[in-house]
Scaffold this motif. Structure first.
Motif, short mmCIF file in Angstrom:
data_model
loop_
_atom_site.label_atom_id
_atom_site.label_comp_id
_atom_site.label_asym_id
_atom_site.label_seq_id
_atom_site.Cartn_x
_atom_site.Cartn_y
_atom_site.Cartn_z
N GLY A 201 35.40 -71.90 -3.40
CA GLY A 201 35.32 -71.82 -2.02
C GLY A 201 35.86 -70.38 -1.51
N TRP A 202 35.18 -69.99 -0.22
CA TRP A 202 35.24 -68.39 -0.14
C TRP A 202 36.71 -67.99 0.25
N GLU A 203 37.65 -68.93 0.49
CA GLU A 203 38.97 -68.66 0.79
C GLU A 203 39.93 -68.45 -0.29
N ALA A 204 39.66 -69.16 -1.26
CA ALA A 204 40.27 -69.27 -2.60
C ALA A 204 40.59 -67.90 -3.30
N GLY A 205 41.70 -67.24 -3.28
CA GLY A 205 41.83 -66.09 -4.04
C GLY A 205 41.53 -64.92 -3.11
N ILE A 206 41.17 -65.01 -2.08
CA ILE A 206 40.84 -63.81 -1.41
C ILE A 206 41.70 -62.64 -1.15
N SER A 207 41.52 -61.56 -1.34
CA SER A 207 42.46 -60.47 -1.02
C SER A 207 43.51 -60.26 -2.54
N LEU A 208 43.49 -61.12 -3.41
CA LEU A 208 44.10 -61.06 -4.63
C LEU A 208 43.67 -59.86 -5.44
N PRO A 209 44.35 -59.25 -6.17
CA PRO A 209 43.78 -58.35 -7.13
C PRO A 209 42.64 -58.41 -7.92
N LYS A 210 41.82 -57.60 -8.01
CA LYS A 210 40.53 -58.09 -8.87
C LYS A 210 40.97 -57.97 -10.51
N VAL A 211 41.90 -57.64 -10.68
CA VAL A 211 42.25 -57.49 -12.21
C VAL A 211 42.41 -58.99 -12.77
N LEU A 212 42.82 -59.75 -11.68
CA LEU A 212 43.27 -61.21 -12.07
C LEU A 212 42.00 -62.04 -12.34
N PRO B 168 28.43 -80.65 -4.16
CA PRO B 168 28.02 -80.85 -3.00
C PRO B 168 28.67 -81.22 -1.80
N ASP B 169 29.44 -82.07 -2.05
CA ASP B 169 30.15 -82.67 -1.05
C ASP B 169 31.52 -81.64 -0.91
N THR B 170 32.06 -81.03 -1.75
CA THR B 170 33.28 -80.31 -1.61
C THR B 170 32.98 -78.80 -1.04
N LEU B 171 31.56 -78.36 -1.15
CA LEU B 171 30.96 -77.08 -1.05
C LEU B 171 31.43 -76.73 0.60
N GLN B 172 32.28 -75.33 0.43
CA GLN B 172 32.60 -74.69 1.97
C GLN B 172 31.49 -73.93 2.03
N ASN B 173 31.36 -73.92 3.76
CA ASN B 173 30.14 -72.81 3.90
C ASN B 173 30.70 -71.37 3.79
N ASP B 174 29.94 -70.50 3.58
CA ASP B 174 30.32 -69.27 3.44
C ASP B 174 30.18 -68.54 4.95
N PRO B 175 31.14 -67.95 5.44
CA PRO B 175 31.48 -67.59 6.87
C PRO B 175 30.38 -66.62 7.27
N ALA C 286 37.04 -58.60 3.33
CA ALA C 286 37.38 -58.25 5.05
C ALA C 286 36.22 -58.73 5.83
N LYS C 287 34.83 -58.70 5.49
CA LYS C 287 33.76 -59.15 5.98
C LYS C 287 33.79 -60.86 6.51
N LYS C 288 34.33 -61.37 5.27
CA LYS C 288 34.28 -63.04 5.49
C LYS C 288 35.51 -63.50 6.34
N LEU C 289 36.48 -62.51 6.32
CA LEU C 289 37.58 -62.80 7.08
C LEU C 289 37.35 -62.64 8.58
N ALA C 290 36.60 -61.42 8.88
CA ALA C 290 36.19 -61.08 10.21
C ALA C 290 35.28 -62.07 10.79
N ALA C 291 34.29 -62.46 9.99
CA ALA C 291 33.15 -63.29 10.12
C ALA C 291 33.67 -64.88 10.55
N SER C 292 34.66 -65.19 9.84
CA SER C 292 35.20 -66.53 10.07
C SER C 292 35.98 -66.68 11.36
N SER C 293 36.82 -65.43 11.63
CA SER C 293 37.57 -65.38 13.01
C SER C 293 36.55 -65.43 14.06
N VAL C 294 35.51 -64.54 14.06
CA VAL C 294 34.47 -64.76 15.26
C VAL C 294 33.55 -65.82 15.47
#
Length: 707
Positions: free
Chosen positions: A574-585, A621-628, A679-687
């Motif tokens: 899902g798009w929210e999982a791990g968002i903004s975590l350091p890329k190294v992980l 397919p049942d648990t898939l989240q839409n990309d904002p 950042a784009k996903k977070l902004a799109a989700s808010s709008v």
């Protein structure tokens, strides 16, 4: 001889397809769907046997199929007459690519075939104008002479006064003196109507009028679209015709047989395309002919979305794309043992770019096989002598479409014949790569146990390393500069990224074979990304084992984990999982996959079993989240709103403004992130959330329930 059978609420008549040679196993028991009628039709081809035809029968059959198909496709009297006249003037050669023969009660209907072999508009053979049981009764006067009434009851006629063709299904209890009900409510006799409208005098006033309908429209029945169920024809669709104004073109011709022939252009086009696919299989040479791949699978790989048929190349292209990246990544990783990840990535891109794949396709004459347009039955050539059933004209195509087709062909061979077939296909095109299966030699100079908790990690991964230094390398950040240790994880990350991408794509392709190409892409995107991997790494505790000497990285991980510690218990997709975590992980998850792949001697099954433990639960397919970002774009497109993004970056932090302008209102949101995409996903989700709330409020104000 091949029989074409249809299955629907109204079963069409069988049609025999007679060809000169064996068409091969690809055509035996092959079936496909035809769309756009009350219910889709499933046509099946089956081998029936051998039929022997003399020259007279072949010529008659060729003229029959030319007549009926030109009638259905053109519906123009002068054009059809000229077409058939030219055919009749050809030398009486029995040559034909194929013959289409109507079947009645399990036997070829030679009576209809022979009638159609006579010249139009004059049928001079009097025996064909009458059926023997009622030769002396029920005589009807037509424009070109007398006919037995039963010959007209199921026939195709043309009316020169308006240049139309009609299918006659019987006689009406009406004659020339009967009253015609006009649309304005007035009445007049048929005799008066034809005099006023066409200046024609009806002389056979007592003859019963014919009940007829316009010929059924021939269209692209391969076009998969949701046609509404055809309404039953109303009485207004019936045309009343005086027999004396009609020329009999074909008889007998039942409505069922006529309906069956409306599907022939679509059916034969599909067969022609399959023959092209077989040609391509032969063209690829002996090295590819060892693999038994159905022509229909090749055709799927060559069919673009623009064709709008029941299948397209998109899913195979997704699968082939992942394999291409995997095999080229493995090749460069093994061949250039001392090159860093950046150089390896550059070399790989040069090989798998659209331009490179397009060049391979052009060099191997593949472009002409690509199907990029929907079938148009109006431009389909009615078969005749010398007709090229495998027309392969050159087309102007974009390089990406050509590259996609190459990737789809890779996917076709991979899905049906395995990795070796896909690899040899690439080699046959001229791609200079090797598919390495031998273990990679490494010089081990350190004890990994002195730097990392090998046993704990092996327990977590359910895998015991033969070379623990690989595991240590997979966990070593570039900032870790202790003498004598392994290199950093970047090369293993380069390898593991491609391995995981291919494993996930292959898994979803086979796990959900009925899913749409769009869903396959979404499942892959939701699982194969750095944020999801980073979330899985933290959830599994891998962040505690990363070897690094970066205070900034340590602070960033500590701050994030302190703030969002409770959010790592859920799924990693899902798009929210791990968002903004350091890329190294996320990189570490990929590098561990690469380490296991090498240690397990390139066994992807071992990699999948180990990595699945830390990535589960997998998306479905049942648990898939839409990309904002995608959902917001689709929402704005459906409403006609204007969407714009503004991106800035300062001190390693991206700032994205998402702005949507509606009628009189502007919705805007600004969000930041260490990556532009986050950042784009977070902004799109808010709008998107604000737009949906406004929509719900508007519906409520209008008294409409919104679900």
């Amino acid at each position: 001889m091949v029989s074409l059978e249809g299955c629907s609420k109204t079963t069409p008549a069988e049609i025999v397809l007679a060809v000169k040679c064996d068409m091969g196993s690809d055509f035996i028991s092959n079936s496909f769907k035809l769309w756009g009628v009350q219910d889709y039709l499933s046509f099946t081809m089956r081998y029936v046997g051998i039929i022997h035809l003399n020259q007279e029968q072949v010529i008659a059959a060729r003229r029959f199929q030319t007549t009926i198909l030109s009638l259905l496709i053109s519906n123009d009297l002068s054009e059809v007459s000229n077409y058939i006249k030219n055919l009749l003037e050809m030398p009486a050669s029995p040559g034909a690519v194929y013959l289409l023969l109507p079947v009645v009660s399990g036997k070829i209907d030679w009576r209809s075939i022979k009638f159609s072999a006579s010249e139009m508009p004059e049928a001079t053979n009097m025996d064909m104008r009458h059926c023997y049981p009622c030769k002396d009764t029920g005589i009807v006067q037509t424009k070109d002479g007398t006919f037995c009434s039963c010959m007209l009851r199921n026939s195709i006629v043309c009316t020169p006064h308006n240049g139309m063709f009609y299918a006659v299904c019987g006689f009406l209890d009406l004659n020339a003196n009967s009253l015609l009900h006009r649309s304005d409510g007035s009445f007049l006799s048929y005799k008066t109507y034809f005099k006023e409208r066409y200046n024609l005098d009806l002389r056979c006033e007592d003859q019963a009028l014919l009940e007829a309908r316009k010929l059924v429209e021939v269209r692209n029945f391969l076009h998969k679209c949701n046609y509404k169920k055809e309404k039953e024809r109303s009485g207004k669709s019936v045309v009343e015709l005086p027999p004396e104004l009609c020329i009999v073109v074909m008889s007998p011709m039942s409505a069922i047989t006529l309906r069956s022939f409306t599907f022939i252009p679509s059916i034969m086009y599909r067969i022609q395309c399959m023959l092209l696919s077989m040609n391509l299989k032969m063209q690829l040479g002996p090295s590819m002919q060892q693999f038994d791949i159905p022509a229909l699978k090749i055709l799927e790989a060559l069919t673009t979305k623009n064709c709008q048929e029941e299948f397209s190349q998109e899913s195979l292209e997704t699968l082939g794309d992942s394999f291409l990246k995997y095999i080229t990544t493995q090749h460069f990783f093994v061949k250039y043992k001392h090159q860093h990840e950046g150089m390896l990535t550059k070399m790989k891109k040069n090989v798998i770019s659209n331009a490179a794949l397009c060049q391979l396709a052009c060099s191997n004459n593949l472009v002409g096989y690509i199907r990029s347009e929907a079938f148009n039955p109006k431009t389909w050539i009615v078969p005749g002598v010398g007709y090229d059933i495998c027309d392969r004209s050159l087309r102007k195509l974009k390089s990406k479409r050509i590259a996609d087709s190459v990737e789809a062909l890779i996917g076709a061979y991979l899905s049906t014949a395995g990795e070796q077939a896909a690899y040899i296909f690439l080699k046959s095109l001229g791609m200079d790569i090797e598919f390495h299966k031998m273990p990679i030699e490494r010089v081990i100079t350190i004890k990994a146990e002195e730097f990392i908790n090998v046993k704990s990690l092996e327990l977590l991964l359910d895998y015991s390393f033969n070379d623990p230094s690989l595991l240590m390398e997979a966990l070593t950040h570039g900032s870790y500069q202790i003498a004598g240790t392994t290199p950093c994880y970047q090369r293993l990350e380069f390898l593991g990224d491609a391995v995981l991408d291919h494993i996930f794509t292959d898994y979803f392709y086979h796990q959900y074979p009925e899913c749409t190409p769009e869903l396959l892409t979404d499942l892959r995107s939701a699982s194969v990304n750095n944020s999801c991997y980073a979330h899985a790494a933290v959830k599994a505790g891998l962040h505690k084992h990363v070897l690094h000497s970066s205070s900034a990285l340590h602070k960033r991980m500590a701050d994030y984990l302190d703030k969002f510690e409770q959010s790592f218990s859920g799924p990693s997709h899902g798009w929210e999982a791990g968002i903004s975590l350091p890329k190294v992980l996320g990189d570490v998850v990929e590098s561990i996959a690469g380490a296991i792949y090498i240690d397990a001697k390139h066994d992807k099954g071992v990699v999948w079993r180990s990595m699945k433990r830390i990535l589960e639960p997998l998306v479905t397919p049942d648990t898939l989240q839409n990309d904002p970002v995608k959902e917001l774009q689709e929402f704005c497109d459906s409403k006609g709103y204007t969407l714009e993004y503004t991106v800035t970056r300062d001190n390693g932090v991206s700032s994205v403004v998402a702005e949507v302008r509606t009628e009189g209102t502007t919705y805007k949101a600004t969000r930041t992130g260490f990556s532009k995409l986050d950042a784009k996903k977070l902004a799109a989700s808010s709008v998107l959330r604000d737009l949906k709330a406004a929509d719900t409020k508007q519906y409520s104000a209008n008294g409409i329930s919104c679900t």
